[in-house]
Design an enzyme around this catalytic site. Structure first.
Site, PDB file in Angstrom:
ATOM      1  CE  LYS A 170      -4.449   0.937   0.442  1.00 38.01           C
ATOM      2  NZ  LYS A 170      -5.461  -0.013   0.014  1.00 38.01           N
ATOM      3  CG  ASP A 214      -6.744   3.042  -1.289  1.00 37.56           C
ATOM      4  OD1 ASP A 214      -7.105   1.861  -1.221  1.00 37.56           O
ATOM      5  OD2 ASP A 214      -6.840   3.818  -0.327  1.00 37.56           O
TER       6      ASP A 214
END
Ligand code: GLU
Length: 433
Positions: A118, A158
Site C-alpha cells: 500500500k 485507492d
C-alpha cells in the site's frame, strides 16, 4: 481478546484508533484462535519493507511544496506485493502499514497469487490544481521506482486516486524504463492496458457479498433498504449495483454531507449528478442528511464506504441494519465492532467485502502479462466466482468455529499465508499446531 468494557473505554485512546495496532491485535487473536504458534504472528505483524519519500512539487504559484509519501510492502511470499495508493491528509506510516497487511489478507482469502502492499501521500487533493496533482503523481512514482515493478510490487488506485492518475503514473514509469510495461500498475484507463470491469469491481464485489449474506439471513433484497457512507468510486458503484438488484438506496453521504429519501433515491440520476462534478450534499431532489444522522436510519443494509474509524463506540449504538458491509478499509473500531456483535448484526468484514478491487486488478495484471484482453462478461464472471468462493470459505469457518465473520476472515487469510510460510521453510510444520 480484550474485554468489551476495556475496548469501549479504549475507543477514545489513540491505540484503539490506530489501524496498525488494530490489525496487530486481530492477527494475534486469530493466530491464537487457530492454535498456531505465535512465531507466525511475529512474522506477519511487520511489513517486509517500508519506504518514506520526499516529494518536492513546484506549485502553480512557483513555490515548492514538499509532500511526504510512503510505500509499504507487507509480504511477498505468495507473489508480488499489490495494493493501492491513496492521496489523503490523514495518511501516516502506521495507516499505510496496516493497509498493506489488509491487502495480504484480502489476496490470501481470495486465493490470489499476490502479497500485500500500500502507498500513500499526505495531501488534500482538493487544494491542488490538476497540474499540481499530475506533478505530485509523477514525482511519487519516480521516488518509489526502485522498489516497484510487475514482478515486485504493483500499485493501483485507492482513496482519491483515479484511472487518470494511474495513467500519469504508468507514463512516468514507462518513460524512466524506456519501454511500455503495463503490468507495473493496475486500474489504468482501458486504452493503455486497463481491464474491463476494474472501475466497477470493488463496488460489484461489495454487492456480491451482500447478496451472499442476504441468502444466509433469508433476506429478500428486492424489498430491502440501504444507506451508504461515502460516494467515491466504491460507494457510487455499490449504490449502482444495489439499485440494479432492486434494493432501495435511501441515503447517501459524502465528506460534505448527504441526502435522504425514504422512498428510495433515484440512483442513476444521483450518479450522473456526482459525475458532473457536484457533491451529494448539493443534490436538491431529496432531503438533506448529516453524516451523524446517517448511522441511525432504519435500513436493512449499512455500507461504510469512506475511510477508517467510522463505526465507533459513539456511532455503532444507533445502527439498526441487519447487515454491515465494510466497503471501506478499517471502517470499524474494535469497540464499535463489539457493539455490532452484541446487536447481532451480520458484518461482512473489509478484507472480504472490498476484495473485488484487487481481484480485478489481479485479472488486469494477468491480461497485461499475456498481452491478451478479456471481455467485460468474462471478467465479471471470474470476479463473481472469486467473491463467492471467498465468502463461502469465511462463512464455513464462522460456522465451524462459532466465531464472528471478521475473525473467520482473518483465520482463512492467516491459514493460507501460514501454509506458504511452511512451504518456504520459514516456519516448521510444528508451528502450525
Ligand atoms: N485500493 C484497493 C484496495 O484497497 C485496490 C487495490 C488493488 O487493486 O491493487 O483493495
Amino acid at each position: 481478546m480484550t474485554h468489551r468494557k476495556d475496548k469501549a473505554e479504549a475507543d477514545i485512546t489513540t491505540h484503539n484508533k490506530n489501524p496498525y495496532d488494530i490489525v496487530k491485535d486481530l492477527l494475534k487473536d486469530s493466530v491464537t484462535e487457530l492454535g498456531l504458534n505465535e512465531n507466525i504472528y511475529h512474522i506477519l505483524k511487520k511489513p517486509n519493507r517500508v519506504l518514506e519519500v520526499s516529494l518536492p512539487v513546484r506549485m502553480d504559484n512557483g513555490r515548492i511544496r514538499n509532500f511526504t509519501g510512503y510505500r509499504s510492502q507487507h509480504l511477498d511470499i505468495i507473489g508480488p506485493t499489490k495494493g493501492g495508493i491513496r492521496f489523503h491528509p490523514n495518511v501516516n506510516l502506521d495507516e499505510v502499514k496496516a493497509l498493506s497487511i489488509w491487502m495480504s489478507l484480502k489476496s490470501a482469502i481470495l486465493d490470489l497469487p499476490l502479497g500485500g502492499g500500500k502507498g500513500g501521500v499526505i495531501v488534500d487533493p482538493n487544494e491542488l490544481s490538476e497540474k499540481e496533482i499530475e506533478e505530485l503523481s509523477r514525482t511519487y512514482i519516480r521516488k518509489i521506482t526502485p522498489i516497484i515493478g510487475p514482478q515486485k510490487d504493483i500499485p493501483a488506485p485507492d482513496v482519491n486516486t483515479s484511472p487518470e492518475i494511474m495513467g500519469w503514473m504508468i507514463d512516468e514509469y514507462d518513460q524512466l524504463r524506456g519501454y511500455n510495461i503495463p503490468g507495473m500498475l493496475t486500474g489504468k484507463p482501458i486504452i493503455i492496458g486497463g481491464s474491463e470491469g476494474r472501475l466497477e469491481a470493488t463496488g460489484r464485489g461489495v454487492v456480491l457479498t451482500i447478496r451472499e449474506a442476504a441468502k444466509v439471513l433469508g433476506m429478500d433484497l428486492s424489498s430491502s433498504t440501504a444507506a451508504l457512507q461515502g460516494f467515491g468510486n466504491v460507494g457510487s458503484m455499490a449504490a449502482k449495483f444495489l439499485h440494479q438488484l432492486g434494493v432501495k438506496v435511501v441515503a447517501v453521504t459524502d465528506a460534505k454531507g448527504g441526502v435522504y429519501d425514504k422512498e428510495g433515491l433515484d440512483v442513476p440520476d444521483l450518479l450522473q449528478f456526482v459525475q458532473d462534478g457536484y457533491s451529494v450534499s448539493e443534490y436538491t431532489k431529496a432531503d438533506p442528511l448529516t453524516n451523524e444522522d446517517l448511522f441511525g436510519l432504519p435500513v436493512d443494509i449499512f455500507i461504510p464506504a469512506a475511510i477508517e474509524n467510522q463505526i465507533t463506540k459513539n456511532t455503532a449504538p444507533a445502527i439498526q441494519a441487519k447487515i454491515v458491509a465494510e466497503a471501506a478499509n478499517g471502517p470499524t473500531t474494535p469497540a464499535g465492532d463489539e457493539i455490532l456483535e452484541e446487536k447481532n448484526i451480520f458484518v461482512i468484514p473489509d478484507i472480504l467485502c472490498n476484495a473485488g478491487g484487487v481481484t480485478v486488478s489481479y485479472f488486469e495484471w494477468v491480461q497485461n502479462e499475456m498481452n491478451y484482453y478479456w471481455k467485460a462478461e468474462e471478467v465479471n464472471q471470474k470476479l463473481e466466482e472469486r467473491m463467492v468462493f471467498g465468502f463461502q470459505n469465511v462463512l464455513k469457518i464462522r460456522e465451524e468455529r462459532g466465531i464472528r465473520m471478521r475473525n473467520a476472515a482473518y483465520t482463512v487469510g492467516i491459514k493460507h499465508i501460514a501454509q506458504a510460510l511452511v512451504a518456504r521453510g520459514w516456519i516448521k510444520d510444528a508451528d502450525m499446531r
